[in-house]
Design an enzyme around this catalytic site. Structure first.
Site, PDB file in Angstrom:
ATOM      1  N   ILE A   1      74.892  43.677  37.862  1.00  0.00           N
ATOM      2  CA  ILE A   1      74.734  44.064  39.263  1.00  0.00           C
ATOM      3  C   ILE A   1      73.625  45.098  39.406  1.00  0.00           C
ATOM      4  O   ILE A   1      73.407  45.921  38.513  1.00  0.00           O
ATOM      5  CB  ILE A   1      76.073  44.581  39.837  1.00  0.00           C
ATOM      6  CG1 ILE A   1      75.974  44.849  41.346  1.00  0.00           C
ATOM      7  CG2 ILE A   1      76.584  45.786  39.075  1.00  0.00           C
ATOM      8  CD1 ILE A   1      77.318  45.061  42.044  1.00  0.00           C
ATOM      9  N   CYS A   2      72.909  45.028  40.530  1.00  0.00           N
ATOM     10  CA  CYS A   2      71.900  46.010  40.917  1.00  0.00           C
ATOM     11  C   CYS A   2      70.715  46.014  39.939  1.00  0.00           C
ATOM     12  O   CYS A   2      69.962  45.047  39.872  1.00  0.00           O
ATOM     13  CB  CYS A   2      72.549  47.389  41.038  1.00  0.00           C
ATOM     14  SG  CYS A   2      71.555  48.625  41.885  1.00  0.00           S
ATOM     15  N   HIS A   3      70.537  47.072  39.141  1.00  0.00           N
ATOM     16  CA  HIS A   3      69.482  47.128  38.131  1.00  0.00           C
ATOM     17  C   HIS A   3      69.939  46.530  36.799  1.00  0.00           C
ATOM     18  O   HIS A   3      69.147  46.408  35.872  1.00  0.00           O
ATOM     19  CB  HIS A   3      69.031  48.576  37.895  1.00  0.00           C
ATOM     20  CG  HIS A   3      68.218  49.161  39.003  1.00  0.00           C
ATOM     21  ND1 HIS A   3      68.766  49.577  40.192  1.00  0.00           N
ATOM     22  CD2 HIS A   3      66.890  49.406  39.097  1.00  0.00           C
ATOM     23  CE1 HIS A   3      67.821  50.053  40.977  1.00  0.00           C
ATOM     24  NE2 HIS A   3      66.662  49.975  40.336  1.00  0.00           N
ATOM     25  N   GLY A   4      71.221  46.171  36.682  1.00  0.00           N
ATOM     26  CA  GLY A   4      71.767  45.600  35.455  1.00  0.00           C
ATOM     27  C   GLY A   4      71.015  44.369  34.947  1.00  0.00           C
ATOM     28  O   GLY A   4      70.873  44.193  33.733  1.00  0.00           O
TER      29      GLY A   4
ATOM     30  N   TRP B   1      68.038  43.913  34.583  1.00  0.00           N
ATOM     31  CA  TRP B   1      66.943  44.308  33.696  1.00  0.00           C
ATOM     32  C   TRP B   1      67.289  43.958  32.243  1.00  0.00           C
ATOM     33  O   TRP B   1      66.441  43.573  31.457  1.00  0.00           O
ATOM     34  CB  TRP B   1      66.716  45.816  33.779  1.00  0.00           C
ATOM     35  CG  TRP B   1      65.494  46.247  34.517  1.00  0.00           C
ATOM     36  CD1 TRP B   1      64.411  45.503  34.867  1.00  0.00           C
ATOM     37  CD2 TRP B   1      65.238  47.578  34.987  1.00  0.00           C
ATOM     38  NE1 TRP B   1      63.502  46.291  35.525  1.00  0.00           N
ATOM     39  CE2 TRP B   1      63.982  47.556  35.611  1.00  0.00           C
ATOM     40  CE3 TRP B   1      65.948  48.763  34.928  1.00  0.00           C
ATOM     41  CZ2 TRP B   1      63.417  48.686  36.178  1.00  0.00           C
ATOM     42  CZ3 TRP B   1      65.382  49.892  35.496  1.00  0.00           C
ATOM     43  CH2 TRP B   1      64.133  49.847  36.119  1.00  0.00           C
TER      44      TRP B   1
END
Length: 177
Positions: free
Chosen positions: A105-108, A110
């Site tokens: 989730i979100c920047h995960g 990456w």
């Protein structure tokens, strides 16, 4: 009972670890928090440091075979630090290769790019990393939750209920198979 590994380090977005973890617990699913170092990791809550979370296992102690899924919380600092950890990247690759649910989730996401598991996959994320995901071969869409095979991705804290539901559904499907 299903077991889910939550991979995080200092700077994880508070709600993106605790929200899914709590939803998994309510569904009767065990969670284990793993990090590069033992002790506690410090969350980030919006614009400042948040609460600490106990680390259950270090990366060196994790046995991927004893888990049914992997959850990757966001926060800008957390995945940026973890993508420099070869053992963290190896874990992401191992779960992905095994076909186990990998939820970010979100920047995960990456970490999904760093693990080179995005080629030809459809995902979503926080807007600022979408170019990175495209450059890693993903098709990026703007939806609350995207399920593409064993990859589950969401954009932001507001998506946690949909994200958590998708992770639980994936675990239920895996258990039924």
């Amino acid at each position: 009972m299903s077991r889910v590994l939550i991979l995080a380090t200092d700077g994880f977005e508070q709600s993106e670890l605790t929200g899914p973890r709590d939803a998994l617990h309510q569904a009767g699913i065990e969670t284990v928090v793993a990090s590069p170092r033992p002790g506690e990791i410090k969350g980030w809550q919006h614009t400042d440091w948040g609460d600490s979370v106990a680390v259950d296992q270090t990366l060196d102690e994790v046995n991927e075979g004893s888990f049914d899924a992997l959850v990757l919380p966001g926060g800008q600092m957390n995945p940026d630090k973890l993508r420099l950890e070869p053992k963290a990247i190896a874990l992401v690759q191992s779960f992905a290769r095994a076909g186990k649910p990998v939820a970010a989730i979100c920047h995960g996401p990456w970490l999904l790019a760093e693990a080179n598991v995005l080629q030809g996959r459809t995902v979503t994320s926080w807007p600022s990393i979408r170019t990175d995901l495209r450059n890693a071969g993903a098709q990026v869409v703007d939806q609350a939750v995207v399920v593409d095979g064993n990859l589950i991705t969401s954009r932001k804290p507001d998506d946690i209920p949909a994200f958590s539901k998708a992770v639980i559904a994936a675990l239920q499907e895996s258990a039924a198979a």
